[in-house]
Design a protein around this motif. Sequence first.
Motif, PDB file in Angstrom:
ATOM      1  N   ARG A  52     106.264  51.528  65.540  1.00  8.18           N
ATOM      2  CA  ARG A  52     105.451  52.363  64.640  1.00  8.18           C
ATOM      3  C   ARG A  52     104.914  53.580  65.378  1.00  8.18           C
ATOM      4  O   ARG A  52     104.950  54.703  64.870  1.00  8.18           O
ATOM      5  CB  ARG A  52     104.305  51.514  64.088  1.00  8.18           C
ATOM      6  N   TYR A  53     104.404  53.355  66.575  1.00  6.89           N
ATOM      7  CA  TYR A  53     103.833  54.456  67.352  1.00  6.89           C
ATOM      8  C   TYR A  53     104.912  55.457  67.737  1.00  6.89           C
ATOM      9  O   TYR A  53     104.707  56.673  67.687  1.00  6.89           O
ATOM     10  CB  TYR A  53     103.165  53.881  68.602  1.00  6.89           C
ATOM     11  N   LEU A  54     106.096  54.953  68.098  1.00  5.64           N
ATOM     12  CA  LEU A  54     107.196  55.829  68.490  1.00  5.64           C
ATOM     13  C   LEU A  54     107.653  56.685  67.314  1.00  5.64           C
ATOM     14  O   LEU A  54     107.939  57.883  67.471  1.00  5.64           O
ATOM     15  CB  LEU A  54     108.362  54.988  69.025  1.00  5.64           C
ATOM     16  N   ARG A  55     107.721  56.078  66.124  1.00  2.00           N
ATOM     17  CA  ARG A  55     108.120  56.862  64.938  1.00  2.00           C
ATOM     18  C   ARG A  55     107.163  58.029  64.691  1.00  2.00           C
ATOM     19  O   ARG A  55     107.583  59.128  64.327  1.00  2.00           O
ATOM     20  CB  ARG A  55     108.153  55.965  63.694  1.00  2.00           C
ATOM     21  N   SER A  56     105.851  57.779  64.864  1.00  2.00           N
ATOM     22  CA  SER A  56     104.869  58.820  64.570  1.00  2.00           C
ATOM     23  C   SER A  56     104.865  59.917  65.629  1.00  2.00           C
ATOM     24  O   SER A  56     104.578  61.078  65.324  1.00  2.00           O
ATOM     25  CB  SER A  56     103.464  58.204  64.455  1.00  2.00           C
ATOM     26  N   ARG A  57     105.196  59.569  66.881  1.00  4.57           N
ATOM     27  CA  ARG A  57     105.176  60.555  67.963  1.00  4.57           C
ATOM     28  C   ARG A  57     106.518  61.259  68.130  1.00  4.57           C
ATOM     29  O   ARG A  57     106.563  62.421  68.535  1.00  4.57           O
ATOM     30  CB  ARG A  57     104.788  59.871  69.277  1.00  4.57           C
ATOM     31  N   VAL A  58     107.624  60.549  67.829  1.00  6.14           N
ATOM     32  CA  VAL A  58     108.965  61.136  67.970  1.00  6.14           C
ATOM     33  C   VAL A  58     109.742  60.839  66.679  1.00  6.14           C
ATOM     34  O   VAL A  58     110.605  59.955  66.644  1.00  6.14           O
ATOM     35  CB  VAL A  58     109.711  60.556  69.197  1.00  6.14           C
ATOM     36  N   PRO A  59     109.432  61.551  65.598  1.00  9.82           N
ATOM     37  CA  PRO A  59     110.039  61.235  64.293  1.00  9.82           C
ATOM     38  C   PRO A  59     111.563  61.289  64.275  1.00  9.82           C
ATOM     39  O   PRO A  59     112.192  60.638  63.435  1.00  9.82           O
ATOM     40  CB  PRO A  59     109.447  62.304  63.358  1.00  9.82           C
ATOM     41  N   GLU A  74      99.312  59.212  59.891  1.00  7.78           N
ATOM     42  CA  GLU A  74     100.668  59.600  60.281  1.00  7.78           C
ATOM     43  C   GLU A  74     101.611  58.405  60.332  1.00  7.78           C
ATOM     44  O   GLU A  74     102.826  58.562  60.219  1.00  7.78           O
ATOM     45  CB  GLU A  74     100.658  60.308  61.639  1.00  7.78           C
ATOM     46  N   PHE A  75     101.068  57.202  60.496  1.00  6.99           N
ATOM     47  CA  PHE A  75     101.925  56.022  60.486  1.00  6.99           C
ATOM     48  C   PHE A  75     102.585  55.852  59.118  1.00  6.99           C
ATOM     49  O   PHE A  75     103.768  55.513  59.023  1.00  6.99           O
ATOM     50  CB  PHE A  75     101.124  54.773  60.838  1.00  6.99           C
ATOM     51  N   ALA A  76     101.828  56.063  58.052  1.00  8.19           N
ATOM     52  CA  ALA A  76     102.384  55.962  56.696  1.00  8.19           C
ATOM     53  C   ALA A  76     103.327  57.126  56.410  1.00  8.19           C
ATOM     54  O   ALA A  76     104.352  56.965  55.728  1.00  8.19           O
ATOM     55  CB  ALA A  76     101.259  55.923  55.671  1.00  8.19           C
ATOM     56  N   GLN A  77     103.000  58.301  56.929  1.00 10.14           N
ATOM     57  CA  GLN A  77     103.848  59.475  56.704  1.00 10.14           C
ATOM     58  C   GLN A  77     105.218  59.319  57.347  1.00 10.14           C
ATOM     59  O   GLN A  77     106.198  59.904  56.878  1.00 10.14           O
ATOM     60  CB  GLN A  77     103.150  60.724  57.260  1.00 10.14           C
ATOM     61  N   HIS A  78     105.279  58.541  58.416  1.00  9.47           N
ATOM     62  CA  HIS A  78     106.548  58.330  59.118  1.00  9.47           C
ATOM     63  C   HIS A  78     107.022  56.886  58.999  1.00  9.47           C
ATOM     64  O   HIS A  78     107.668  56.364  59.913  1.00  9.47           O
ATOM     65  CB  HIS A  78     106.408  58.710  60.597  1.00  9.47           C
ATOM     66  N   ALA A  79     106.690  56.254  57.886  1.00  9.49           N
ATOM     67  CA  ALA A  79     107.141  54.876  57.658  1.00  9.49           C
ATOM     68  C   ALA A  79     108.659  54.848  57.528  1.00  9.49           C
ATOM     69  O   ALA A  79     109.274  55.796  57.009  1.00  9.49           O
ATOM     70  CB  ALA A  79     106.492  54.310  56.407  1.00  9.49           C
ATOM     71  N   PRO A  80     109.309  53.771  57.978  1.00 10.83           N
ATOM     72  CA  PRO A  80     110.775  53.709  57.899  1.00 10.83           C
ATOM     73  C   PRO A  80     111.240  53.496  56.465  1.00 10.83           C
ATOM     74  O   PRO A  80     110.503  52.941  55.637  1.00 10.83           O
ATOM     75  CB  PRO A  80     111.109  52.495  58.765  1.00 10.83           C
ATOM     76  N   ARG A 127      93.988  47.470  58.185  1.00 10.16           N
ATOM     77  CA  ARG A 127      93.610  48.474  57.195  1.00 10.16           C
ATOM     78  C   ARG A 127      92.920  49.648  57.884  1.00 10.16           C
ATOM     79  O   ARG A 127      93.160  50.814  57.543  1.00 10.16           O
ATOM     80  CB  ARG A 127      92.683  47.858  56.147  1.00 10.16           C
ATOM     81  N   ARG A 128      92.082  49.361  58.878  1.00  5.94           N
ATOM     82  CA  ARG A 128      91.413  50.432  59.611  1.00  5.94           C
ATOM     83  C   ARG A 128      92.414  51.276  60.398  1.00  5.94           C
ATOM     84  O   ARG A 128      92.235  52.497  60.541  1.00  5.94           O
ATOM     85  CB  ARG A 128      90.356  49.845  60.551  1.00  5.94           C
ATOM     86  N   ARG A 188     116.799  55.800  67.909  1.00  8.27           N
ATOM     87  CA  ARG A 188     116.714  54.387  67.525  1.00  8.27           C
ATOM     88  C   ARG A 188     115.580  54.110  66.556  1.00  8.27           C
ATOM     89  O   ARG A 188     115.718  53.291  65.655  1.00  8.27           O
ATOM     90  CB  ARG A 188     116.536  53.524  68.789  1.00  8.27           C
ATOM     91  N   ARG A 189     114.402  54.721  66.760  1.00  3.74           N
ATOM     92  CA  ARG A 189     113.229  54.371  65.981  1.00  3.74           C
ATOM     93  C   ARG A 189     112.637  55.568  65.262  1.00  3.74           C
ATOM     94  O   ARG A 189     111.438  55.651  65.046  1.00  3.74           O
ATOM     95  CB  ARG A 189     112.153  53.739  66.882  1.00  3.74           C
ATOM     96  N   GLY A 190     113.495  56.523  64.890  1.00  6.16           N
ATOM     97  CA  GLY A 190     113.018  57.671  64.138  1.00  6.16           C
ATOM     98  C   GLY A 190     112.590  57.290  62.732  1.00  6.16           C
ATOM     99  O   GLY A 190     112.873  56.199  62.233  1.00  6.16           O
ATOM    100  N   ALA A 191     111.909  58.218  62.059  1.00  3.92           N
ATOM    101  CA  ALA A 191     111.362  57.942  60.730  1.00  3.92           C
ATOM    102  C   ALA A 191     112.447  57.759  59.671  1.00  3.92           C
ATOM    103  O   ALA A 191     112.167  57.238  58.594  1.00  3.92           O
ATOM    104  CB  ALA A 191     110.426  59.078  60.320  1.00  3.92           C
ATOM    105  N   SER A 192     113.674  58.174  59.955  1.00  5.97           N
ATOM    106  CA  SER A 192     114.748  58.038  58.970  1.00  5.97           C
ATOM    107  C   SER A 192     115.597  56.783  59.197  1.00  5.97           C
ATOM    108  O   SER A 192     116.561  56.544  58.462  1.00  5.97           O
ATOM    109  CB  SER A 192     115.660  59.265  59.015  1.00  5.97           C
ATOM    110  N   VAL A 193     115.236  55.985  60.205  1.00  5.29           N
ATOM    111  CA  VAL A 193     116.033  54.815  60.559  1.00  5.29           C
ATOM    112  C   VAL A 193     115.377  53.539  60.025  1.00  5.29           C
ATOM    113  O   VAL A 193     114.222  53.260  60.337  1.00  5.29           O
ATOM    114  CB  VAL A 193     116.171  54.696  62.098  1.00  5.29           C
TER     115      VAL A 193
END
Length: 351
Positions: free
Chosen positions: A254-261, A203-209, A195-196, A265-270
Amino acid sequence: ELGWDEDKKQKSVLVVPDAQQQKKKDSDGGGVDEEGEEETSSSVELVAAFSQAKLLLACAGPYRNCGLSILRAAVEAKCDYLDLCGEPQFFDEALVNFDRLARENGVLAIHAAAFDCVPAELGAALAERALLSLQTTSNNGEEGEEEEQTTKMECAGIEIVHTIQNVGTANATTFHAAVDGFHAAANGELTSSRRRVRQSHPEFAQHAPPPRPASWPRVPETPGAILPGHHPSLRLRTMKFVGADASAVRSSWRYLRSRVPHHERRGASVPEPRLSVLIGMEDDNALGALKLLAYGAAFTTLARYRWGCDVLHSHPEKFSGGVFTSRGPTEEDLERGGFATYVTAYGAEHS
């Protein structure tokens, strides 16, 4: 006092004492830093020592007991950091406390840089990359016409199977870390740390898959907690692996999605593939698999309670069938032992 000298420094070896004990010794003489936290003489000396190094290898655990003070000193000293940690809660605490500062200071901090997380994570990336390089071709033309349509593959699931050969002992530190880790998961500490992370890194939630498509198959399957599974192609008995691999892999995704949306392979739209991490044993070793499940059941039951943790901490050998010992593996054990990791990526059209 820090256990290092010029000879060790030249060899890039730094021995650090128990951070908790050192902090108690220095509690009377320490100052107060800008954030109002006690700044002990040992932490100042660690920063001074690490500032003379390019890379810190943190190999002592459990990390929940002394890891954060070591990582903090490395980040403040602008020294890159690697550890062998397999404790998901420590991943979270380190991210919450030091991710921003590490980026500001240009420090690379990597956890779980050891067997079994490294072959798991690299294997997952390589298998998925190989799958995505494939293409499927279908004929959608009307009768009498030929019209081929090429479709890129999608990754619906990744299966990781670890096998270990000729390794009969391991260090009890791993066992102690697992005891506290299971207890933290059972009593809600791990939930609180996650939760913390969400609060500190919106940004993790903003770029959730996006959700997995309903048409994707439910692959791979993971064996239950009662009976081992069977892997026909590898000819192995399989059980769910309770190490930190799944947590480490998903944290990296998760970290990759937030740094490279827009990552391929691991973008925010995948959609995120289903992940299964297993331990495999020889097909004819059914008794060994059942014994492992029995020890695992006793371990997870006792680790739910503080008194049970005390029992487990007191008898690591008894509750691991003699595998985890205070002396750990010998040099001969390490020379004789080995491992193999098998990784499979499943396409969305798998049936």
